[in-house]
Scaffold this active site. Structure first.
Site, mmCIF file in Angstrom:
data_model
loop_
_atom_site.group_PDB
_atom_site.id
_atom_site.type_symbol
_atom_site.label_atom_id
_atom_site.label_comp_id
_atom_site.label_asym_id
_atom_site.label_seq_id
_atom_site.Cartn_x
_atom_site.Cartn_y
_atom_site.Cartn_z
ATOM 1 N N GLY A 177 0.983 -1.548 0.035
ATOM 2 C CA GLY A 177 0.266 -0.534 0.281
ATOM 3 C C GLY A 177 0.713 1.493 -0.123
ATOM 4 N N SER A 203 2.801 1.996 -2.627
ATOM 5 C CA SER A 203 3.311 2.185 -4.402
ATOM 6 C C SER A 203 4.363 2.319 -5.233
ATOM 7 C CB SER A 203 2.688 3.920 -4.436
ATOM 8 O OG SER A 203 1.486 4.161 -4.931
ATOM 9 N N SER A 204 4.638 1.135 -4.801
ATOM 10 C CA SER A 204 6.160 -0.036 -5.085
ATOM 11 C C SER A 204 6.011 -0.071 -7.126
ATOM 12 C CB SER A 204 6.984 -1.084 -4.639
ATOM 13 O OG SER A 204 5.606 -2.109 -3.965
ATOM 14 N N SER A 205 4.921 -0.859 -7.004
ATOM 15 C CA SER A 205 4.085 -0.445 -8.394
ATOM 16 C C SER A 205 4.225 0.447 -9.462
ATOM 17 C CB SER A 205 2.825 -1.400 -8.197
ATOM 18 O OG SER A 205 1.803 -0.676 -7.673
ATOM 19 N N ASP A 239 -1.225 6.684 -7.796
ATOM 20 C CA ASP A 239 -0.104 6.686 -7.278
ATOM 21 C C ASP A 239 0.859 7.487 -8.347
ATOM 22 O OD1 ASP A 239 -1.413 5.251 -5.571
ATOM 23 O OD2 ASP A 239 -1.082 3.194 -6.110
#
Ligand code: NG1
Length: 423
Positions: A138, A140-142, A186
């Site tokens: 949660g 936001s590494s993606s 994000d």
């Protein structure tokens, strides 16, 4: 190119990215991208309804070291254990890897930015990724990986970034490639973050108001030790929520004879602009079944809490901000049903230790909680959250979060510069 890209020397993950690049490819990187994670202060599960959210970009970030290739292939390796390098050909229609493959975030970024190099398909790059952001948490590494890959592609091909708002919008759409029907928060926070500021993000079109965070406010993040894998059950639950939210809006709009031509998720803004929240809730209570009513109630009341939170930040009203965060958590737990027992315990523990407020942050179903306190309560809140017994998969992750700047491209031998143009 000569020398190494210059960057803030304290950044361990930056060094690991550069060293990893040299080890993997046998030469120095031409550039290095820092793409921060984000933590959402309030406004959860409403960005995909086009409603305002209030995150901040983090100091923790994805770092991607890259160097150009002579063809249009992309090859990205990572320090993350057990993850094989991803290799593919850049094109307008990149076949996805298997569901859950981390490389799909890189594919998403390149497919979304290939149009920037038209009429040719641009030049590819080799890259190595290191990060101090926990994945699937949660934070936001993606999207940070998506932004980092996109900026590496643009820089490799000499394409100016231009409007960061437009790039963020494109990448938000592009990231749906992985199968999550996500919103636009994000990528916007990652590209448009500013040190010491929260971002009030409005959508369609994307715009950001940078709100100074009062100097005495402190934020603490605590990881529940459970990942919320968007490639598995969490993705299904997330997409299911978006479908329920869309269907509920259509029913309420019909009941209220709302004139708008928008449908589904796009209706929320119009409904909230034309009607009072109480009237929307009355119409919803008269027309929706129990679960759709809960989803609808979360969304429209969360929109109200974001408005209150923006005013609280402006007025330096810590207790009002904390109250909005606590109400947000209760709504996410009871109405949106995306909390977990550990996240609930974090909220209670932080509050008992003197936090003004706390809530789960991000999509939930695992991941992290965020607490807000004044500086004199910081140590107590950190201690209380560290004392909560959870399996943290090897990493002890309770940390103070500071708002940091948006994504930056550093070039070999040059100074780092925000990638709004050629650095
Ligand atoms: P996280 O928590 O970072 O996976 C997801 C969505 C956001 C937003 C939040 C919930 C993606 C890429 N991100 O974020 O757009 O909807 O959940 O507020 O899908």
């Amino acid at each position: 190119m000569s020398g190494r890209p210059s960057f803030e020397p304290s950044r361990e993950a930056a060094r690991r990215a550069l060293d990893g690049f040299e080890e993997a490819y046998g030469g120095g990187a031409a550039g290095l991208v820092r793409a921060p994670g984000r933590v959402n202060l309030i406004g959860e599960h409403i960005d995909y309804c086009g409603l305002t959210v209030l995150p901040m970009a983090l100091r923790r970030a994805v770092w991607l070291a890259y160097g150009p290739r002579d063809d249009s292939a992309i090859r990205v390796a990572t320090e993350a254990p057990g993850l094989a390098a991803c290799t593919f050909e850049a094109s307008h229609a990149i076949p996805p890897g298997p569901t859950g493959d981390w490389g799909n975030y890189v594919r998403a970024a390149i497919q979304a930015t290939v149009p920037y190099t038209e009429p040719v398909v641009g030049r590819g790059f080799d890259a190595f990724v290191a990060s101090d952001l926990p994945i699937a948490s949660g934070l936001s590494s993606s999207s940070a990986l998506v932004v980092a890959s996109a900026l590496a592609w643009l820089d490799t091909n000499g394409v100016p970034v231009g409007s960061r708002e437009k790039l963020a919008t494109r990448l938000a759409e592009g990231e749906r490639y992985v199968g999550t029907a996500g919103g636009g928060m994000d990528q916007a926070a990652c590209l448009l973050g500013r040190a010491g500021h929260a971002l009030a993000i409005d959508f369609s079109p994307l715009s950001v108001r940078h709100m100074p965070i009062p100097s005495d406010w402190r934020f603490v993040i605590a990881h529940s030790g459970r990942a919320a894998e968007k490639s598995g059950a969490a993705q299904d639950a997330y997409n299911e929520r978006t479908r329920e939210a869309a269907a509920a809006a259509d029913v309420v709009a019909a009941a209220m004879k709302d004139p708008a031509e928008d449908r589904g998720l796009d209706r929320y803004r119009g409904l909230l602009a034309r009607h009072r929240i109480e009237d929307l809730l009355s119409a919803a209570a008269a027309t929706l079944g129990p679960d759709p009513l809960k989803r609808f109630r979360h969304i429209v009341t969360e929109a109200g809490r974001v408005r209150d939170a923006v005013a609280s930040a402006r007025d330096h009203d810590l207790s009002a901000m904390g109250g909005a965060m606590l109400a947000s958590h209760a709504s996410l737990r009871d109405d949106y049903e995306v909390s977990t027992p550990v996240l609930d315990v974090f909220v209670e523990a932080a509050t008992a230790a003197g936090a003004a407020g706390a809530r789960l942050t991000g999509a939930g179903m695992g991941g992290c909680a965020i607490a807000l306190c004044e500086s004199k309560a910081l140590d107590g809140v950190l201690e209380a959250l560290m004392a909560v017994e959870v399996e943290r998969e090897g990493q002890s992750l309770v940390f103070e979060a500071r708002a940091d700047g948006g994504a930056v491209v550093y070039r070999a031998g040059g100074e780092g510069a925000p990638a709004t143009g050629r650095p």
